[in-house]
Write an enzyme that holds these catalytic residues in place. Structure first.
Site, PDB file in Angstrom:
ATOM      1  N   GLU A 144       0.843  -1.214   0.000  1.00 60.00           N
ATOM      2  CA  GLU A 144       0.000   0.000   0.000  1.00 60.00           C
ATOM      3  C   GLU A 144       0.870   1.253   0.000  1.00 60.00           C
ATOM      4  OE1 GLU A 144      -3.471  -0.155   0.274  1.00 60.00           O
ATOM      5  OE2 GLU A 144      -3.680  -2.295   0.572  1.00 60.00           O
ATOM      6  N   PHE A 179       9.844  11.375  -8.162  1.00 61.21           N
ATOM      7  CA  PHE A 179       9.716  10.038  -8.772  1.00 61.21           C
ATOM      8  C   PHE A 179       9.018  10.194 -10.122  1.00 61.21           C
ATOM      9  CE2 PHE A 179       6.390  10.882  -5.738  1.00 61.21           C
ATOM     10  CZ  PHE A 179       5.206  10.507  -6.350  1.00 61.21           C
TER      11      PHE A 179
END
Lengths: 249, 389
Positions: free
Chosen positions: B368, B388
């Site tokens: 998660e 990212f």
């Protein structure tokens, strides 16, 4: 059939209880209250009898605002409606509790009144018996089994060294023991339903009950801390301690 | 085995409503009657007791904070408490509820057609059907957008090809919420057990989450009807919004693991005697460890309760949930490791829950959204620059 049950508020049996420094009571900050485990057995017995035979379960509690959750727990287990008699612990003794409950019984006129055999905090074990006496009803205490046969109720009691089975006419007063049943857990939908079930709030004065106490609590003390054991060196020393300190020989 | 007792240094339980307390107590007793006595065996054998699922459904544990379609419709705090109490038993038990509620049911509720909601939600709420959620792939974890699973339009509906991995409830599931690219755009599909070309393959040899059903879902020319697509799903934001829901339960659950480890370590430290017959709790280093654990749990509780309040008001942002999920799971893992050190060799045995919680939490800090990714989510929120790609 209509069954009246008690939903007594008790201090959380798993909590560590601390006595107030002045001995007038216990520390209640951060303390939670639960439904008395014996009352859970009473509610379970009442709800399953009504599931099998039809009728209504009415739950009654006596206590301050914090007792609401215990009444709601009984409603979430399947009682149809609740009666909340407002009174704080210091305003009650077993006798007054029994007289209030006897009045509730007279107002409700149920076919059966099931109580927890005792509350796990006070441990007085008097109320069910007093209620039966005040109402002049047959009583069966510490029920471990109950069976309805027409208009009579068979109750099995656990007594020293065996079982005793009583056959009672109704209406009657029964107090529930732990082995009577396995109380159901309130499901989440039933917790929500319980919130909407009717609760009648009243005071002993509204009900015309004389609130004079027969028993007044004088003081609370925590049990003395146990001192650690010691090792004795000789048999003579042991005998001496048993005779002069423990005074058991 | 003793019943679980929560840790409440700041009397935070005073913030609970009567209903929330009743829910907490019911779940606690459910776990202590039906699950705790057997968990060590389930964990050792690597099984989840599927027979508990309908019972959990009857108790109302699925869809706690969802409205309608047979769901309990309670507060987010009630859902959090359910997660905490279940995970105090085992994270595998809590995960069944997290996945069924926040991934499968939430996805259908948010993105499904009315027909799909009516068909699946009441049975998923009742626990008579099991759902799972397929987003992660063997080669795409933190970067789900890279997924290779593809859907193609056919005359009769769609055909799915690809594979999903690390899917909780995967072999038990009657319905899988599957995310696949349709013409390069991520869409959600409902795939039923038994559909030709759909395989649910158990993943074995896990050393964490052993009492949990983890599977690979394989799709090989899997043909599904036109009404299997979730019409409101559109783009990667759809599955990510489900994860925000699930992370909420994961974070709450971690508090349960942490508390169970703390309680075990405290009780052990008081009982265990070393050096002149004194309890190890009298050692300053042990006290420091216990103080550190209690502070961690209490700090996490405050964070968690505040995010829960915000969620109840509809004001919780995904970044809030990221911080809560990251902090709570890392705190719990820290507690588990410290608790293990207090128990010494006894801490590694199945007689105590600590090593089991610790192994589970090694997963919880990565699934998660890994702790690292949650830090980058926060980093982006702080600086406005995404680190990212």
């Amino acid at each position: 059939m209509k069954i009246l049950v008690t939903a007594k508020r008790v201090t959380d049996p798993d909590a560590k209880i601390r006595v107030k420094p002045d001995g007038t009571g216990i520390e209640t900050a951060g303390l939670e209250y639960k439904l008395n485990p014996f009352c859970e057995n009473a509610v379970e017995a009442a709800v399953s009898l009504v599931e099998q035979n039809g009728g209504e379960v009415v739950a009654v509690t006596i206590g301050d605002d914090s007792a609401t959750i215990n009444l709601r727990t009984a409603l979430a287990m399947g009682a149809e409606r609740g009666i909340h008699v407002k009174a704080s612990d210091t305003e009650l003794d077993s006798d007054l509790t029994a007289r209030i409950l006897a009045k509730v019984y007279e107002d409700e006129k149920p076919d059966l009144f099931i109580l927890g055999k005792q509350a796990v905090d006070g441990d007085s074990n008097q109320v069910g018996q007093l209620v039966a006496e005040y109402l002049g009803l047959p009583q069966a205490c510490f029920a471990s089994k109950m069976e309805l046969n027409g208009d009579r109720l068979q109750v099995t009691r656990e007594v020293d060294g065996g079982l005793e089975t009583l056959d009672l006419s109704l209406p009657a007063v029964v107090t529930a023991d732990l082995r009577l049943n396995e109380p159901r857990l309130p499901t989440l939908p039933n917790v929500l339903k319980a919130k909407r079930k009717p609760v009648d709030v009243k005071t002993p004065a509204d009900m015309g009950v004389d609130t004079t106490l027969k028993v007044v609590t004088v003081a609370y003390e925590a049990p003395k801390e146990r001192a650690g054991g010691i090792k004795v060196k000789t048999v003579e020393e042991l005998v001496d301690k048993l005779r002069n300190e423990a005074k058991v020989i | 085995m003793d019943a679980f007792k929560d840790v409440d240094f700041l009397d935070l339980n005073e913030l609970l409503t009567d209903e929330e307390r009743m829910v907490r107590d019911s779940v606690r007793r459910f776990v202590s009657q039906k699950f705790r006595p057997h968990i060590e065996e389930y964990y050792r054998k690597g099984i989840f007791p599927a027979e508990l699922i309908p019972e959990m459904g009857r108790m109302g544990f699925f869809g706690v904070n969802m409205q309608g379609y047979g769901c309990a419709g309670m507060s987010n705090l009630a859902y959090g408490l359910v997660s905490l109490e279940l995970e105090a038993g085992d994270a595998g038990l809590r995960s069944v509820v997290s996945v069924q509620t926040s991934l499968a049911m939430y996805a259908i509720l948010a993105f499904g057609s009315e027909e799909q909601k009516k068909r699946w939600l009441p049975e998923l709420a009742a626990g008579t059907k099991v759902g799972c959620f397929g987003l992660t792939e063997p080669d795409f974890g933190s970067n789900p957008m890279g997924m290779r699973t593809k859907a193609a339009k056919t005359d009769a509906g769609y055909v799915l090809d690809g594979a999903k991995m690390w899917i909780t409830n995967g072999t038990m599931a009657d319905v899988a919420v599957v995310w696949a690219k349709l013409d390069g755009r991520v869409k959600g599909f409902l795939v039923e057990r038994g559909t030709p070309g759909f395989k649910q393959i158990a993943m074995h040899h896990k050393l964490s989450f052993r009492a949990s059903d983890t599977a690979e879902l394989a799709f090989d020319g899997c043909e599904i009807p036109a009404n299997a697509i979730m019409p409101e799903s559109d783009g990667i934001k759809s599955p990510l919004s489900c994860l925000t829901q699930a992370r909420f339960g994961v974070a709450w659950g971690a508090l349960g693991s942490a508390m169970d480890c703390y309680n075990t370590a405290r009780d052990y430290a008081i009982e265990r005697k070393q050096f002149k017959d004194r309890p190890i709790a009298s050692h300053q280093l042990v006290q420091a460890k216990l103080a550190h654990m209690l502070t961690g749990i209490t700090t996490a509780q405050c964070l968690t309760l505040r995010v829960t309040q915000l969620k109840e008001e509809g004001r919780a942002r995904p970044e809030h949930i990221s911080m809560m999920k990251m902090y709570d799971t890392e705190m719990a893992l820290d507690c588990a490791r410290i608790a293990r050190s207090i128990l010494g060799a006894n801490g590694i045995t199945g007689e105590y829950p600590i090593m089991r919680h610790m192994c589970n939490l090694e997963t919880t800090t990565t699934y998660e959204g890994t702790t690292d990714i949650h830090k980058l989510v926060l980093g982006k929120d702080i600086t406005g620059v995404q680190a990212f790609y």
